[in-house]
Design a protein around this motif. Sequence first.
Motif, PDB file in Angstrom:
ATOM      1  N   ASP A 147       0.813  -1.219   0.000  1.00  0.00           N
ATOM      2  CA  ASP A 147       0.000   0.000   0.000  1.00  0.00           C
ATOM      3  C   ASP A 147       0.849   1.273   0.000  1.00  0.00           C
ATOM      4  O   ASP A 147       0.377   2.344   0.319  1.00  0.00           O
ATOM      5  CB  ASP A 147      -0.938   0.005   1.221  1.00  0.00           C
ATOM      6  N   MET A 148       2.128   1.158  -0.350  1.00  0.00           N
ATOM      7  CA  MET A 148       2.968   2.350  -0.328  1.00  0.00           C
ATOM      8  C   MET A 148       3.261   2.920  -1.704  1.00  0.00           C
ATOM      9  O   MET A 148       3.346   4.117  -1.865  1.00  0.00           O
ATOM     10  CB  MET A 148       4.310   2.048   0.357  1.00  0.00           C
ATOM     11  N   THR A 150       2.545   4.515  -4.951  1.00  0.00           N
ATOM     12  CA  THR A 150       1.348   5.153  -5.487  1.00  0.00           C
ATOM     13  C   THR A 150       1.305   4.913  -6.995  1.00  0.00           C
ATOM     14  O   THR A 150       2.276   5.167  -7.706  1.00  0.00           O
ATOM     15  CB  THR A 150       1.353   6.662  -5.226  1.00  0.00           C
ATOM     16  N   ASN A 176      -1.101   1.581  -3.826  1.00  0.00           N
ATOM     17  CA  ASN A 176      -1.990   2.654  -3.398  1.00  0.00           C
ATOM     18  C   ASN A 176      -2.471   3.372  -4.667  1.00  0.00           C
ATOM     19  O   ASN A 176      -1.712   4.066  -5.321  1.00  0.00           O
ATOM     20  CB  ASN A 176      -1.198   3.615  -2.491  1.00  0.00           C
TER      21      ASN A 176
ATOM     22  N   ARG B  32      -9.055   9.224   4.525  1.00  0.00           N
ATOM     23  CA  ARG B  32      -8.132   8.480   3.671  1.00  0.00           C
ATOM     24  C   ARG B  32      -8.792   8.151   2.340  1.00  0.00           C
ATOM     25  O   ARG B  32      -8.216   8.217   1.293  1.00  0.00           O
ATOM     26  CB  ARG B  32      -7.719   7.208   4.421  1.00  0.00           C
TER      27      ARG B  32
ATOM     28  N   MET C 459      -5.425  10.691  -0.426  1.00  0.00           N
ATOM     29  CA  MET C 459      -5.204   9.290  -0.767  1.00  0.00           C
ATOM     30  C   MET C 459      -3.716   9.000  -0.835  1.00  0.00           C
ATOM     31  O   MET C 459      -3.252   7.962  -0.385  1.00  0.00           O
ATOM     32  CB  MET C 459      -5.850   8.976  -2.130  1.00  0.00           C
ATOM     33  N   SER C 461      -1.396  10.505   0.803  1.00  0.00           N
ATOM     34  CA  SER C 461      -0.762  10.572   2.114  1.00  0.00           C
ATOM     35  C   SER C 461      -1.402   9.643   3.122  1.00  0.00           C
ATOM     36  O   SER C 461      -1.096   9.711   4.304  1.00  0.00           O
ATOM     37  CB  SER C 461      -0.853  12.000   2.641  1.00  0.00           C
ATOM     38  N   HIS C 462      -2.284   8.783   2.675  1.00  0.00           N
ATOM     39  CA  HIS C 462      -2.964   7.867   3.589  1.00  0.00           C
ATOM     40  C   HIS C 462      -3.720   8.608   4.685  1.00  0.00           C
ATOM     41  O   HIS C 462      -3.715   8.206   5.838  1.00  0.00           O
ATOM     42  CB  HIS C 462      -1.964   6.892   4.247  1.00  0.00           C
ATOM     43  N   GLY C 463      -4.349   9.705   4.330  1.00  0.00           N
ATOM     44  CA  GLY C 463      -5.198  10.380   5.298  1.00  0.00           C
ATOM     45  C   GLY C 463      -4.464  11.375   6.178  1.00  0.00           C
ATOM     46  O   GLY C 463      -5.052  11.986   7.055  1.00  0.00           O
ATOM     47  N   ASP C 464      -3.198  11.559   5.909  1.00  0.00           N
ATOM     48  CA  ASP C 464      -2.415  12.448   6.756  1.00  0.00           C
ATOM     49  C   ASP C 464      -2.528  13.887   6.254  1.00  0.00           C
ATOM     50  O   ASP C 464      -2.070  14.205   5.162  1.00  0.00           O
ATOM     51  CB  ASP C 464      -0.955  11.983   6.706  1.00  0.00           C
TER      52      ASP C 464
END
Lengths: 315, 154, 504
Positions: A147-148, A150, A176, B32, C459, C461-464
């Motif tokens: 999931d890293m 992109t 991702n 997210r 998306m 930043s995974h919600g950051d």
Amino acid sequence: MGKKVFISLFVLSLIMVMPIHAADFPTKEVQIIIPWAAGGATDLIFRALAATTGKYLGKAVVVVNKPGGAGAVGYTEAMKAQPDGYTLTSGITPLTILPHNVKTAFTYKDFEPVINVVSDPGMFLVRSDAPWKSLKDFLDYAKKNPDMITVGNSGAGGGVHLIALAFEKAAGVKFNHIPFTGGGPSVTALLGGHINAVSVSPPEGIEHVKAGKLKIIALFSEKRFEMFPDVPTVKEQGVDFAMGQWRGLIAPKGTPPDVIKKLHDAFKQGMDDPVFRKNAKDMAVNLHHLGPEAFGKLMASEHELFGKLIKEIKK
Amino acid sequence: MNRDEIAGGIVIFLFGMATALLSLGMPIGTFRMAGTGMFPLLLGILLMSLSCLFVFKLLYQGKKTIVKRDSVAMVSGPPVQLILFFGTMVLATAFFNQLGYPLTSFLLLLMLLRTLGMKRWTFNIFLSFMTAVVCYFLFVQWLKIPLPKGWIGI
Amino acid sequence: MFESLQHLINGFAIAATVQNLLYCLIGCIVGTIIGVLPGIGPIAGIALLIPATFSLNPTSAIIMLAGIYYGAMYGGSTTSILLNVPGETASVITCIDGYQMAQKGRAGPALATCAIGSFIAGTIGIFGLVFIAPPLAEAALAFGPPEYFSLMVFGFIVLSNVTGASLLKSLMMAVVGLIIGTIGIDPVTGDARFTFGSISLLSGIEFVAVAIGLFGIGEVLINVEKPSEMLEQKVLVPRLRELYPTLQDFKKSISPILRGAGIGFGVGLVPGPAPVIATYASYMIERKVSKHPEEFGKGAIEGVAGPESANNSACQSAFIPLFVLGIPFAPPTAILLGALLIHGVSPGPMLIGQHPQLFWGVIASMYIGNFILLILNLPFVPLFANILRIPKKVLLPLVILFCITGMYTVNNSVFDIWMMLLFGAMGFLMRKWAYEGAPLLLALVLGPKLEIAFRQSLMISHGDFGVFVNRPISMVFLLAMAIFLIFPAIRLMFKKSKKGGIKS
């Protein structure tokens, strides 16, 4: 001299008052709605085709972009259009994918097939200065860091997105996924380094690969590219996966068969036009003509296929 | 004058609230993975806050506020004219497809001119007819723009 | 750099052939006619003449198409000034002061200033293209989703109050515009929003309907509500002397024009609806810089000169991403992309190297097009200005017909006309209650893009939320926005304490 005469005649004919016969198709320009932002694969291919088909059809063929919702906005509008042959849209793989994912107002059954133009494989691109030198590097990294990485696509639930999802399953990794409004914006984001990779289909990104700024890290076809013979397919590297997209033209349901035939014949001539063939070669796209019936059968079987595939992926 | 302003503020507040409530009916998701309803929900809440701020500011400042108004807009004549004018526009739009462009443009101009006080019928009819004809030739024939054909067939 | 100059001169040689000049002229004329009609924009015009370009070589074809593009831009300003009807996004700001100038009998100077300002900006734009194009295009790539978001939020907040009326009211209108922009299909997931089952609403509310409704129809309705004596009036009939700008007008306009050209050029490089943003930004800056800010909104020539120049130079620099990156950022440039494809020219990083004569020929002809339009338009200024001699009770119905026709031609949809009427009513009420339409329109244009950028950033930043402040460019914009919002409050506090000090 001849050109000047042509121009003056053209302008003159516009000035003359001409009664319009409903029976003669076409009496005005034909519009192709592209449900993606300008600059993407579908957009480029159909712009090139529109350019050469105009003279065979007798009227201009104009491309209009209506991006959004991974194609939902454009397809909905095309579905609502008058079935008189003046509004077409690009029937591409996402048409048979979207309705399984999202509650859309349309399915492929709401359209009549006219002609299929190309069939191209999917691929992943990364920047030339990316840390991954080969597919193996890429997948190893992905396995260690789920999931890293992109991966951009031309729209959530669209063709290349699904190809990326199916590839994930085949390779056993997790990416991702970042949606954009089309192939153009997603490639731009990659060029700027805002995403790590992008899932595309030719001709998106091809110019940049030629220029050396991007490289193909994964190729999802059965055979290698003519233009880049040094790039191995993922099958050759141990991942049994090949998937692509088809792109053709469709019309709203109810368009009369003789109009469809006229359109098909004109577009086929446009496809065979040497200028278009040269463009296609430069863009590394694979021409694959199918007539209305064969195209219709293809869409039906793809619709079935993706229905099953999506259930698999969602498990 | 302030009562007008406060009423306006309340109308906007209600609009914001309606937006927020309707968005709750859509999937919100997380930050997210934002859902369809998240953005409108945030906007609705923002609008409610802004309009509250606005109304409170007005109440707090009380009689001291002089609200800048557009001098041209404030002059008001008889509302009948406006209602007839707007009404004609609505009717024209409702029958646009059936009547077709040339006919609609003719009738529309005729009625609007009359509403604004043009009393000489001959002049009205002449002007409306000529304009409708010119528009027809310019847009339908020369620029080939698809405009509806009504029951008269052009 | 000198090579570029050499190429440019070659380009002029190509563009200035009799044939190409003729094509440019045809394009400009058609473009102007089309631009004058609200609703049809450059796209339809270009579409109309594409068949004529088949037999031309690529350079000539694009020259003609570029002529139409510019012609339409010029035509759009004309209706904004004379009738308060914005034909397209970039003409909205011109309505604000341009229309007021026309109402005071100064339509002539307004129209002329548009033409002259656009021409000067075009000249500056050309120099920009020659000397700084390629490196700038690369800079545009540095904008990813978080930068877009911050840029748009900043631009949004700053430009909402473009006319200087109550900040709070403008912000409210802006948020209303954002909400209206969400109607339709969610750009990320494809679900329908606020459509209440209507198929027509699935494509959202057409921008042109809102623009023409709020400004054009709204203005007409305000006029209709007046007592009949006022309708007998014509706008002050200008004397011949007053038809063209005075020396004072020139002096006042020259700085805004130069500033506008610079602003437009910079803004045009960022992907997105650049010309619109450029016009709003220029107006805002002119108002802040002016020694008589209270004149804005009542017919200040600076409010017309600056934005029109910005508009023109933004259109020039919008070509850069197309030619350098191969990616069109706006619909008109997309059409040019199609025209390039006609002759097997794929735009991309290699275009300028492989086809320099095409690139520079087009640039040169864009400039010539500007010049032709100046010559075409200036003599027509008295003609256009005289349209305002028509008494209001005849003019207003004509304007309505004009708007309805133009509106229909955009999507062939009666639903759009209904929307236009609805927003016309809303525009009427807004004028009565002193709310501004410009922020709403800007929000309508920027809203969907703002939302996409927001969701994409999160998306990635995974919600950051830190993604917005961790990146330098994004951070800069957010800080600027914060300063902008807090500044008035600080100044207010400062003033109060100062007053207290003097009294005691």
